[in-house]
Structure formats: C-alpha cells, structure tokens
Design an enzyme around this catalytic site. Structure first.
Site, PDB file in Angstrom:
ATOM      1  N   ASP A   1      44.750  26.542  36.243  1.00  0.00           N
ATOM      2  CA  ASP A   1      45.054  27.908  35.805  1.00  0.00           C
ATOM      3  C   ASP A   1      46.461  28.308  36.243  1.00  0.00           C
ATOM      4  O   ASP A   1      47.145  29.031  35.527  1.00  0.00           O
ATOM      5  CB  ASP A   1      44.004  28.912  36.304  1.00  0.00           C
ATOM      6  CG  ASP A   1      43.767  28.841  37.800  1.00  0.00           C
ATOM      7  OD1 ASP A   1      44.165  27.837  38.428  1.00  0.00           O
ATOM      8  OD2 ASP A   1      43.194  29.783  38.351  1.00  0.00           O
TER       9      ASP A   1
ATOM     10  N   ASP B   1      51.631  26.772  41.560  1.00  0.00           N
ATOM     11  CA  ASP B   1      52.371  27.747  42.357  1.00  0.00           C
ATOM     12  C   ASP B   1      53.332  26.984  43.285  1.00  0.00           C
ATOM     13  O   ASP B   1      54.429  26.628  42.890  1.00  0.00           O
ATOM     14  CB  ASP B   1      51.318  28.528  43.150  1.00  0.00           C
ATOM     15  CG  ASP B   1      51.722  29.943  43.416  1.00  0.00           C
ATOM     16  OD1 ASP B   1      52.849  30.312  43.088  1.00  0.00           O
ATOM     17  OD2 ASP B   1      50.903  30.698  43.969  1.00  0.00           O
TER      18      ASP B   1
ATOM     19  N   VAL C   1      48.833  37.940  40.174  1.00  0.00           N
ATOM     20  CA  VAL C   1      48.219  38.131  38.852  1.00  0.00           C
ATOM     21  C   VAL C   1      46.722  37.811  38.882  1.00  0.00           C
ATOM     22  O   VAL C   1      46.262  36.976  39.668  1.00  0.00           O
ATOM     23  CB  VAL C   1      48.906  37.263  37.761  1.00  0.00           C
ATOM     24  CG1 VAL C   1      50.331  37.719  37.524  1.00  0.00           C
ATOM     25  CG2 VAL C   1      48.866  35.786  38.105  1.00  0.00           C
TER      26      VAL C   1
ATOM     27  N   LYS D   1      37.919  27.081  40.979  1.00  0.00           N
ATOM     28  CA  LYS D   1      37.101  27.637  39.929  1.00  0.00           C
ATOM     29  C   LYS D   1      37.940  28.197  38.786  1.00  0.00           C
ATOM     30  O   LYS D   1      37.497  28.285  37.644  1.00  0.00           O
ATOM     31  CB  LYS D   1      36.252  28.810  40.488  1.00  0.00           C
ATOM     32  CG  LYS D   1      35.450  28.483  41.725  1.00  0.00           C
ATOM     33  CD  LYS D   1      34.671  29.745  42.177  1.00  0.00           C
ATOM     34  CE  LYS D   1      33.850  29.480  43.394  1.00  0.00           C
ATOM     35  NZ  LYS D   1      34.564  29.892  44.630  1.00  0.00           N
ATOM     36  N   GLY D   2      39.144  28.643  39.102  1.00  0.00           N
ATOM     37  CA  GLY D   2      39.924  29.439  38.155  1.00  0.00           C
ATOM     38  C   GLY D   2      40.182  28.767  36.820  1.00  0.00           C
ATOM     39  O   GLY D   2      40.304  29.442  35.787  1.00  0.00           O
TER      40      GLY D   2
HETATM   41  C1  PRP Z   1      44.756  28.070  42.602  1.00  0.00           C
HETATM   42  C2  PRP Z   1      44.946  27.183  41.384  1.00  0.00           C
HETATM   43  C3  PRP Z   1      45.437  25.890  41.956  1.00  0.00           C
HETATM   44  C4  PRP Z   1      46.170  26.317  43.198  1.00  0.00           C
HETATM   45  C5  PRP Z   1      47.625  26.300  42.916  1.00  0.00           C
HETATM   46  O1  PRP Z   1      43.489  27.854  43.118  1.00  0.00           O
HETATM   47  O2  PRP Z   1      43.751  27.015  40.658  1.00  0.00           O
HETATM   48  O3  PRP Z   1      44.370  25.005  42.235  1.00  0.00           O
HETATM   49  O4  PRP Z   1      45.767  27.646  43.519  1.00  0.00           O
HETATM   50  O5  PRP Z   1      48.346  26.671  44.056  1.00  0.00           O
HETATM   51  P1  PRP Z   1      49.482  25.749  44.678  1.00  0.00           P
HETATM   52  O6  PRP Z   1      50.373  25.274  43.570  1.00  0.00           O
HETATM   53  O7  PRP Z   1      50.196  26.688  45.615  1.00  0.00           O
HETATM   54  O8  PRP Z   1      48.828  24.609  45.388  1.00  0.00           O
HETATM   55  P2  PRP Z   1      42.822  28.822  44.191  1.00  0.00           P
HETATM   56  O9  PRP Z   1      43.074  28.285  45.559  1.00  0.00           O
HETATM   57  O10 PRP Z   1      43.279  30.221  43.948  1.00  0.00           O
HETATM   58  O11 PRP Z   1      41.276  28.640  43.880  1.00  0.00           O
HETATM   59  P3  PRP Z   1      40.407  29.176  42.652  1.00  0.00           P
HETATM   60  O12 PRP Z   1      40.814  28.390  41.432  1.00  0.00           O
HETATM   61  O13 PRP Z   1      38.994  28.916  43.048  1.00  0.00           O
HETATM   62  O14 PRP Z   1      40.715  30.657  42.482  1.00  0.00           O
END
Ligand code: PRP
Length: 183
Positions: free
Chosen positions: A103, A106, A156, A46-47
C-alpha cells in the site's frame, strides 16, 4: 451512501474514482509486462489487501495471490530496527514471476527486507508494485517498478492505510492530522 469523514481529515488527496482509474492504468502496464506468463501477487498484510483486490481485478492475465505479514522491532523508522516475517507465504515461489504488492513504500526498509528475503527463494523474477510512494522519507533505495501515486510527506489514511488500525475502509485517500483525530 458515502461514509462520514472521520475527525482529523484535512483534505482528500485522491478520490475513489481517481484511485480506481489509476489502478486500471497500472494494471494494464502489469498485464503487458507479464503477458503470456502467470503472475503471483504477494500482499503484505494488512494495508495492502484493499489495493491487491482492486489491482487483481483489473489485471487481464492469470494471477495467483498469497499473503505475508511482517513485524518490526526497535526503531525501524529511524533505520535501526529489525524486521521479520510473522506470517509466511502459504506456497513456494520458486521459478515464479512475483509482484510484491504494497500500500505504501516509505523508508523502503520493509520492501528491501522482503525483496532480499524472497529473492533467496528462487523466483524467476521479483518486482514491487505500490499504491503510494513517499520517496521523501526513503532511508534505503529500493527499485519500485510500478507505482500509482507519489505523495507528499504527510500522514495519510484510507484505501487500506490506517490510523490506529481504523479508517482502512475509507474509499478515498486523505491527509489526516493525528492531533485532531481523537482517540
Ligand atoms: C506499512 C506498509 C509497508 C510499510 C512501509 O505497513 O504496508 O509494509 O509500512 O514502510 P517502510 O517503507 O517505512 O518500511 P504498516 O507497518 O503500516 O502495517 P499495516 O499494513 O498493517 O498497516
């Protein structure tokens, strides 16, 4: 009126003004790169939704948008987890120029999985654009073509990023200490 800062916020990393200014610069780069073509922006729920809408408004070539969601199983952050698409795109991407909008990148595991999966659907091109890049936590290398900000290895929130699904609607991006965030 500005929203009250949630408890646990330690410091603001990027103000709304800094974020919007940087998004404008990156949108200009993207517009030049794809000039004369149509671009499909794909946001990962969703982010990324907050970033997608801000970015799309600054891009001055025609864009389409689509969304997908992923789920992860097991200890993904430790590199052993499995990722799968839990909500797929509405439309095909064959022969299209695709920009995957995140967004945050990581560990890189999500981006790598999506790049590999979507590349199999025959797009003309596929690249990644991310609001935040936390390269210090990479497990796998992925090509990040467009990035707004590199960030330190801190937790963050804001501008789409959450703590327990909250705080995505903050206009700024801030370092949060989850131990002081309450429940
Ligand atoms: C976050 C972001 C990426 C993922 C990156 O999503 O939107 O999709 O993590 O992490 P990585 O590089 O370690 O794979 P999240 O799982 O937090 O879901 P959200 O967008 O719904 O908050």
């Amino acid at each position: 009126m500005s929203k009250p800062a949630p408890s646990g916020i330690e410091r603001i990393l990027f103000t709304e003004e800094q974020i919007r200014s940087r998004i404008g610069e990156v949108a200009a780069e993207i517009s030049e790169r794809y000039r004369g073509r149509h671009l499909k922006l794909i946001a990962v729920l969703k982010g990324s939704v907050f970033f997608l809408t801000a970015l799309a408004r600054e891009i001055d070539i025609p864009v389409k948008i689509d969304f997908l969601a992923i789920s992860s199983f097991g200890s993904q952050k430790a590199g052993g987890g499995v990722v799968r698409i839990s909500k797929d795109l509405d439309d095909m991407i064959q022969d299209e120029d695709v920009l995957l909008v995140e967004d945050i990148v990581d560990t890189g595991l999500t981006a790598r999985y999506l790049l590999q999966t979507l590349a199999g659907r025959g797009p003309n091109s596929i690249s990644i654009c991310t609001l935040l890049d936390r390269t210090s936590r990479r497990i796998v290398q992925v090509p990040v073509e467009f990035r707004c900000f590199e960030i330190p290895d801190r937790f963050v929130v804001g501008f789409g990023l959450d703590y327990r699904q909250l705080y995505r609607n903050l206009d700024y991006i801030a370092v949060m200490n989850p131990e002081k965030a309450g429940s």
